[in-house]
Every structure is written in C-alpha cells, then in structure tokens.
Design a protein around this motif. Structure first.
Motif, PDB file in Angstrom:
ATOM      1  N   VAL A  28       0.833  -1.196   0.000  1.00  0.00           N
ATOM      2  CA  VAL A  28       0.000   0.000   0.000  1.00  0.00           C
ATOM      3  C   VAL A  28       0.867   1.245   0.000  1.00  0.00           C
ATOM      4  N   ALA A  29       0.615   2.172  -0.894  1.00  0.00           N
ATOM      5  CA  ALA A  29       1.422   3.388  -1.016  1.00  0.00           C
ATOM      6  C   ALA A  29       0.818   4.518  -0.194  1.00  0.00           C
ATOM      7  N   PHE A  66      11.808  13.840  11.654  1.00  0.00           N
ATOM      8  CA  PHE A  66      11.732  12.854  10.579  1.00  0.00           C
ATOM      9  C   PHE A  66      12.312  13.391   9.279  1.00  0.00           C
ATOM     10  N   GLY A  67      12.905  14.579   9.337  1.00  0.00           N
ATOM     11  CA  GLY A  67      13.440  15.182   8.127  1.00  0.00           C
ATOM     12  C   GLY A  67      12.362  15.702   7.197  1.00  0.00           C
ATOM     13  N   GLY A  68      11.158  15.866   7.725  1.00  0.00           N
ATOM     14  CA  GLY A  68      10.054  16.381   6.923  1.00  0.00           C
ATOM     15  C   GLY A  68       9.463  15.377   5.950  1.00  0.00           C
ATOM     16  N   ARG A  69       9.893  14.121   6.046  1.00  0.00           N
ATOM     17  CA  ARG A  69       9.419  13.105   5.111  1.00  0.00           C
ATOM     18  C   ARG A  69       9.199  11.790   5.850  1.00  0.00           C
ATOM     19  N   VAL A  70       8.291  10.973   5.315  1.00  0.00           N
ATOM     20  CA  VAL A  70       8.077   9.633   5.824  1.00  0.00           C
ATOM     21  C   VAL A  70       7.849   8.711   4.638  1.00  0.00           C
ATOM     22  N   LEU A  71       8.537   7.583   4.635  1.00  0.00           N
ATOM     23  CA  LEU A  71       8.492   6.638   3.499  1.00  0.00           C
ATOM     24  C   LEU A  71       8.812   7.350   2.184  1.00  0.00           C
TER      25      LEU A  71
END
Length: 410
Positions: A28-29, A66-71
């Motif tokens: 799942v994206a 989180f560096g402003g990103r996840v996955l």
C-alpha cells in the motif's frame, strides 16, 4: 484518493484484528504522495497560550525530526483556529477530510470542539489523537476505533490533585467550574475522588468560558468555609480567577486554592509571588532531564515560552503517528492505527505508554507538582517542585470501568 466504503470497512477491521500489521501493508502506497496532518487549535482565544502556536510548533518539531518526510514522501502540517466554537471546528474538519485530503487530525483544542470533530473523524474513518482536551467522554461514550486520547484527562487530574489534597486533610471542597464538558468532567471526577476519600463538597458555581468577573463565585466559595476552592477551568479563566482570589484574600484566610487544570504558562503569567504553593498536575515538565531541557530550549527559541503537557503531548502523538506510518508502510487509517497500538509510546516526555482498546494512551508520566516560592526558583520558568509521579495504572480510569463500546466485557 478517498477511501471507498469497502476499503474503509477493510481498514477498520484491520485496525481491530490480531496479527502482524506490516504484512498486510507492504503493497500500500502513500495516498496523494503526501502525508497530511491537521491541528485545529485555539489560536487567539482563552486557550491560545496553552494550545495555539505552541501545539503547532511542537507538531512541526516532530515532523522535522523525521526530516520532513516519511516513506520518502513529504509530510505537510495544516492548522486552523476554531474560535472555541464546536460548529466551526466540525466544519473545518469536514472540509479538510473531504477536500484537502488530510490523513489524520492530531489535536483539537478544548473538549467541546474536540467532541464535535471526533464524530466527523469517525464518520470519515480517519485517525484523531487528542492532547489538549480533557473530557473522559473521549474514551467513554464518544470512543471510536481510530480515536486516541493522549496526554491527560480529567480522571487523571482528579486522581492526583484531589486525592493528594484530601489525604493531607483538605477534606471540604467548593468548585468554581467552567460551564462546558471539560469543566463538568473535572468537577465530576474530583467530586468522586473527594467522596471516596471521605471528604465533602460544600458547593459549586458554573461560569461561562471567558468570564471576566469571578467576584460573586469567589465570595460564595469564601463564605462556604470550604478548605479547598477548586478551579475547574483553564487558560485565561484560571489566571483571572487566581488573581481575583488573591484580591479577595482567600488563601490569606486559610483556604487552599487548587488549580485542576493549571499549566506552566499560567504560572509564568501570574508570577511566583501570586502562584506559589499552588498544586498542579501535568504529564510533562521541561526541566526533567537533559533531553527534555534540550528539546524545550529549541521550543522556547520558537515560541518564547516553555512547553506544557498539551504541547508536548501533540509532539509525542505526531512523532508516534509518523513512526506508525513508517511501520505500516501506508497512511491508510486501519494499518496505521494497528501499528500505533503495537508500537510502545516512548519518547523524551512520555514513558511506558500504550494505547488501550478504548483509545486511552496510558503512560507513567502524570506528576503532581507544587509551585515554588520566589526564593526557591533559580530563574524564569523554574517553577515546579515534583511531589509525586503516578503510574499509569493508577492515574487513568481502569479499563473495566470504561463505557466505550470497543471494550470487551467478561
């Protein structure tokens, strides 16, 4: 991409089922290639200092970790002011979930707006975590499979503050209460604890949020002869009632003033000369460890105030949500909620935490503090002496006592 009814049903079922969450989520994206988080706060009203910009900043600090990103996808934070109106809060939530594709709402300031937004989130099958409101209705009659109550609640406040004071001999109480769900809950839960410990409630007055003149209520409290005048309110209502209680000489006359929902911001606004000796329950204190001090100084640089438990709770729930998205490999509510329940809550402020079936996040960080005297304080924001830390299984309502329909009965 909006969930169809079938996909929502599968997601909801997945959230409550046993078994590894990651295996179901591998393919799942991230929907819309963005993880979008929303906060609905009081940005300019009576609770602005204790929620508002501070909660928004705390959530953004979690995202930045989180560096402003996840996955590999960007995390976007949106926020709005509900003006302390439940209908405004509900309208914002509906527009966000229907049109702006917000994936989760991770705080709503004040209990009445929060209860309104909970129903929208439940209808849409979206995760909602709440640190600012305190009503136990959130994990009782208004609970849901994607609803989590994070930092504290009125039950935990009563268990710590009311129990400690009654056992010290302060066994007669009078309440000055904010007239909405949060204030009602504080008075109800504190009354229960007072009665269970053989104390008595001699009277109460309910006042609208934003009341400027507490004279009549405080005079009634004074004339009652109660040993404790308990303030079941928050924000500027608490500050104004404490200031006016001082003017009427309540504490000078031997009565104990108890703030049932006081925050470090209130102490800063009052000054130690007026606030010294008050008892306050919070789930976090900025000056607890090297880690909390370092984080809080970064927060202070942005907000010009040290964080309270509503703000650290929003930081903690945002951090936990992003960890869960990472583990579930999707932002779909079902797998993410299952991951949130599976992963322990353990950050610099909230320890040994877990999300129960009723949505209560139980942790071991609730603490009873006493406000220092001016002589005891080493400088600005050095305001608390920790009297006790209450284990989660003692601080929060026992699960068998919950009226949540998700709790399995024997």
């Amino acid at each position: 991409m909006r969930l169809t009814r079938r996909r929502f049903a599968l997601a909801a079922a997945g959230a409550m089922a046993a078994g590894p969450f990651s295996a179901r989520a591998q393919s799942v994206a991230i929907s819309d290639d963005v993880v979008r988080i929303g906060l609905i706060e009081d940005m300019a009203g009576v609770y602005a200092d204790i929620t508002g910009t501070g909660c928004v900043t705390a959530a953004q600090m979690a995202i930045d970790e989180f560096g402003g990103r996840v996955l590999g996808k960007p995390v976007e934070l949106v926020f709005a002011d509900h003006q302390n109106k439940p209908d405004v809060a509900a309208s914002i939530a509906r527009q966000w979930l229907d049109e702006r594709k917000v994936d989760a709402i991770l705080d709503v300031a004040s209990s009445s707006p929060a209860l309104a937004v909970i129903e929208i989130a439940k209808e849409k099958g979206k995760i909602i975590t709440l640190s600012s409101p305190g009503s136990t209705r959130i994990t009782n009659e208004n609970c849901g499979p994607f609803v989590v109550h994070w930092a504290y609640d009125t039950y935990a406040i009563a268990q710590s503050t009311a129990q400690a004071l009654v056992r010290q001999g302060f066994d007669t109480w009078f309440f000055v209460t904010a007239d909405y769900a949060f204030g009602h809950g504080l008075q109800e839960q504190s009354t229960r604890v007072v009665s269970e410990n053989n104390g008595r409630v001699l009277g109460s007055v309910r006042l609208p949020v934003g009341t400027a003149d507490f004279a009549s209520a405080l005079l009634r409290a004074q004339s009652s002869g109660a040993k404790v005048v308990a303030l079941a309110n928050a924000g500027t209502d608490t500050i104004n009632s404490i200031k006016q209680a001082s003017q009427f000489g309540l504490t000078q006359g031997g009565q104990k003033l108890a703030t049932l929902a006081g925050f470090i911001n209130d102490i800063h606004g009052l000054g130690l000369a007026e606030a010294q000796g008050l008892t306050i329950t919070e789930a976090s204190y900025w000056d607890s460890s090297d880690e909390t001090r370092a984080w809080s100084r970064k927060f202070f640089d942005k907000v010009k105030a040290m964080p309270n438990m509503l703000q650290t709770g929003t930081y903690s729930s945002t951090l936990h949500y992003l960890k869960a998205v990472t583990a579930a490999k999707t932002d779909a509510s079902g797998p993410v909620m299952e991951a949130m329940r599976a992963i322990p809550v353990d950050d610099i402020f909230y320890k040994n935490g877990k999300i129960r079936p009723d949505g209560r996040m139980v942790h071991d960080s609730m603490s009873l503090f006493e406000v220092k005297t001016p002589a005891e304080s080493k400088g600005p924001w050095d305001y608390y002496k920790r009297l006790a830390t209450i284990p989660g299984d003692q601080a929060f309502q026992p699960l068998p006592a919950s009226t949540c329909t998700l709790v399995r009965r024997p």
